[in-house]
Write a protein that holds these residues in place. Sequence first.
Motif, PDB file in Angstrom:
ATOM      1  N   SER A  70       0.852  -1.184   0.000  1.00  0.00           N
ATOM      2  CA  SER A  70       0.000   0.000   0.000  1.00  0.00           C
ATOM      3  C   SER A  70       0.892   1.239   0.000  1.00  0.00           C
ATOM      4  O   SER A  70       2.087   1.165   0.310  1.00  0.00           O
ATOM      5  N   GLN A  71       0.314   2.385  -0.318  1.00  0.00           N
ATOM      6  CA  GLN A  71       1.113   3.610  -0.327  1.00  0.00           C
ATOM      7  C   GLN A  71       1.652   3.919   1.059  1.00  0.00           C
ATOM      8  O   GLN A  71       2.808   4.339   1.203  1.00  0.00           O
ATOM      9  N   ASP A  72       0.861   3.701   2.090  1.00  0.00           N
ATOM     10  CA  ASP A  72       1.315   3.960   3.459  1.00  0.00           C
ATOM     11  C   ASP A  72       2.486   3.058   3.827  1.00  0.00           C
ATOM     12  O   ASP A  72       3.468   3.515   4.436  1.00  0.00           O
ATOM     13  N   ASP A  73       2.390   1.778   3.482  1.00  0.00           N
ATOM     14  CA  ASP A  73       3.473   0.839   3.804  1.00  0.00           C
ATOM     15  C   ASP A  73       4.745   1.183   3.025  1.00  0.00           C
ATOM     16  O   ASP A  73       5.857   1.082   3.553  1.00  0.00           O
ATOM     17  N   CYS A 107       5.636   4.183   1.966  1.00  0.00           N
ATOM     18  CA  CYS A 107       6.212   5.396   2.557  1.00  0.00           C
ATOM     19  C   CYS A 107       6.911   5.096   3.878  1.00  0.00           C
ATOM     20  O   CYS A 107       7.932   5.719   4.213  1.00  0.00           O
ATOM     21  N   ALA A 108       6.388   4.135   4.619  1.00  0.00           N
ATOM     22  CA  ALA A 108       7.051   3.733   5.859  1.00  0.00           C
ATOM     23  C   ALA A 108       8.429   3.136   5.566  1.00  0.00           C
ATOM     24  O   ALA A 108       9.389   3.340   6.333  1.00  0.00           O
ATOM     25  N   LYS A 109       8.541   2.420   4.464  1.00  0.00           N
ATOM     26  CA  LYS A 109       9.843   1.865   4.083  1.00  0.00           C
ATOM     27  C   LYS A 109      10.819   2.975   3.670  1.00  0.00           C
ATOM     28  O   LYS A 109      12.031   2.866   3.897  1.00  0.00           O
ATOM     29  N   ASP A 139      10.852   5.959   5.033  1.00  0.00           N
ATOM     30  CA  ASP A 139      11.294   6.511   6.312  1.00  0.00           C
ATOM     31  C   ASP A 139      12.360   5.628   6.953  1.00  0.00           C
ATOM     32  O   ASP A 139      13.350   6.129   7.502  1.00  0.00           O
ATOM     33  N   THR A 197       1.746   4.578  -6.861  1.00  0.00           N
ATOM     34  CA  THR A 197       2.539   4.654  -5.628  1.00  0.00           C
ATOM     35  C   THR A 197       3.955   5.115  -5.937  1.00  0.00           C
ATOM     36  O   THR A 197       4.573   5.850  -5.157  1.00  0.00           O
ATOM     37  N   HIS A 220       7.939  11.972  -2.124  1.00  0.00           N
ATOM     38  CA  HIS A 220       8.226  11.849  -0.685  1.00  0.00           C
ATOM     39  C   HIS A 220       9.366  12.804  -0.301  1.00  0.00           C
ATOM     40  O   HIS A 220      10.385  12.888  -0.982  1.00  0.00           O
TER      41      HIS A 220
END
Length: 458
Positions: A21-24, A26-28, A30, A190, A197
Motif C-alpha cells: 500500500s502507499q502507506d506501507d 512510505c514507511a519503508k 522513512d 505509488t 516523498h
Amino acid sequence: MSITTVNPATGEDIETYETLSQDDACAKVDACHKAHSEWKLRSLEDRASVIRDLGQGLRDNKEELAQLMTREVGKLIKDSRDEVELCAAICDYTAENGPSELADQQREPDNAGRGIVTFSPIGVVYGIQPWNFPAYQVIRYAIASLMVGNGVLLKHASICTGSGLMIERIFRDAGLPEDLFTVLVIDHDTSDAIIAHDKVRGVTLTGSDGAGKHVAEKAGKLLKKTVLELGSNDAYLVLEDADIDTAVEVCAQARLYNNGQTCINGKRFVVTDAVYDEFVEKYVERFKSIKTGDPTAEDTDMGPMSNADLRDDLQEQVDKSVSGGAKIACGGAIPDGAGAFYPATVLTDVAPGQPAYDDELFGPVASVIRAKDDEDAMRIANDSRYGLGGGILCKDEQRAIELASKHFDTGMVFINVYGVADPHMPFGGVKDSGYGREHGGFGIKEFANAKSIFVGPN
C-alpha cells in the motif's frame, strides 16, 4: 493487488507477490532514511569494505540468482552468469576506487585562508529499473549511491520482482545494514508518490524516453536531481575499408546480445555502398544460423523475448516498416508454439518514416541502411533523436577514433568491437537517450553533494 511473474520460455507462472500500500511503501522510505542517517557517518573505507563484501555475496549466490533471472526474463543462462560477475566487478571497482574518488579536495580560494571540497551524501535515492538486466541495472546505481553514503530504494520491473528481492536478501546477508537497500513492490501511482516523498532526494530511471519524460517532470517539479538512461536506436557504421567478416560478427553480436533487448544494442546498421551487397549477404546468412530455444541450454544462441506483449509490439513495428517500404531478408514473423520467441530478423531498404529507422526496436531485428559513402554513413548515424551508443567498423583505427570523438553524437562509441558496460568507463547518452553518467568514477558523484567549506586565515 498482486504481481505474478511468468517464464517467457514456457508461459508458466513462477511466483505471485503482493504489492505494498502507499502507506506501507512510505514507511519503508522513512526506514531507509533512518538507516542512511547512520550509514553516512561511517568512513569511506568502512563503506568500501562492506561493498566489497556485497560483491562476494553476489558471487556466492551467482548460480541461484542467474537461474532466477533466466526464468523470469528469458536471458541465456551463460549471459545471466556473466551479468552477476559484472555486478561483482562493479562492487570491486567501487570498493577499490570509491574512497579516492570521494576524498576531500584541498583548494586555495581567494576569499578565505583555505578551501575544502567534500562529497557528502544527499539522502535517499530512488531507482526505477527495467527487466532486461535484472541484476546489473540495480547494481549500477545502487553501489555508487551506497558508496557515497546514500540510502537506496528500488522499484524493479514487475516481471523480475523475484530477482530484485533476491538481491535485497543477498545484500542483507552480506552485511549491509537493515533497510539501507529496500525493494518496493509497488504500482505506478505509488511510485509517483515515492518520487514526491520529502525524504527522497534523487531519482534515477532506466527505461523508455516516454517513461523518462514522465519521471523527469514529476521530479523536476519538486527540484529533485535525476539521472536518466533511456532508449536508443544505435547506429553501427560499416565503412568502405571495413573487414566484412569482422563487421558481420560484431554487428550480429551487437544486435542479438541479450536476445536483442539491450538499450545499447546496435539497431541500425549503416553500410556504405561499396561493401553493401557483400555485407548484407553474409549478415543474413549469419542471422539464419542463429539457434533459438531453451535459454537454459548451453548450445542455444538466443532465448525468448521477455514477454508476449513486447513481442507483439515488435511485430507491429516490423509490419509498419514493411508497409513503409522495408523488406524482410530473413525472419520477421512470430513462430508457432509456446513461449515469447521471435526469430533473428534482418530488414533492408530501411528509410526515414519507418519505425525501423526512427524508433527503437527492442528485440532481435536489425535495420540495414545503405549509405552512399563514409560521410553519408556518419550523417545517417546522427539522424536520430537518440544518442546512447554506436559503432564504427573500419581498418583505419585512428580515423575511426577521430570520427568517434569529433562527429558521432552519442555518449559511447565502439570501434571494431561490441560491448555493453564496463566499471572503468562512463555509461550514458545524449538527446532523447537521457542525461547523467554511471560508472568510470563519474557515476559515483551523480548523487553526491559537492560541498564547499571555507576556512579563515590562521
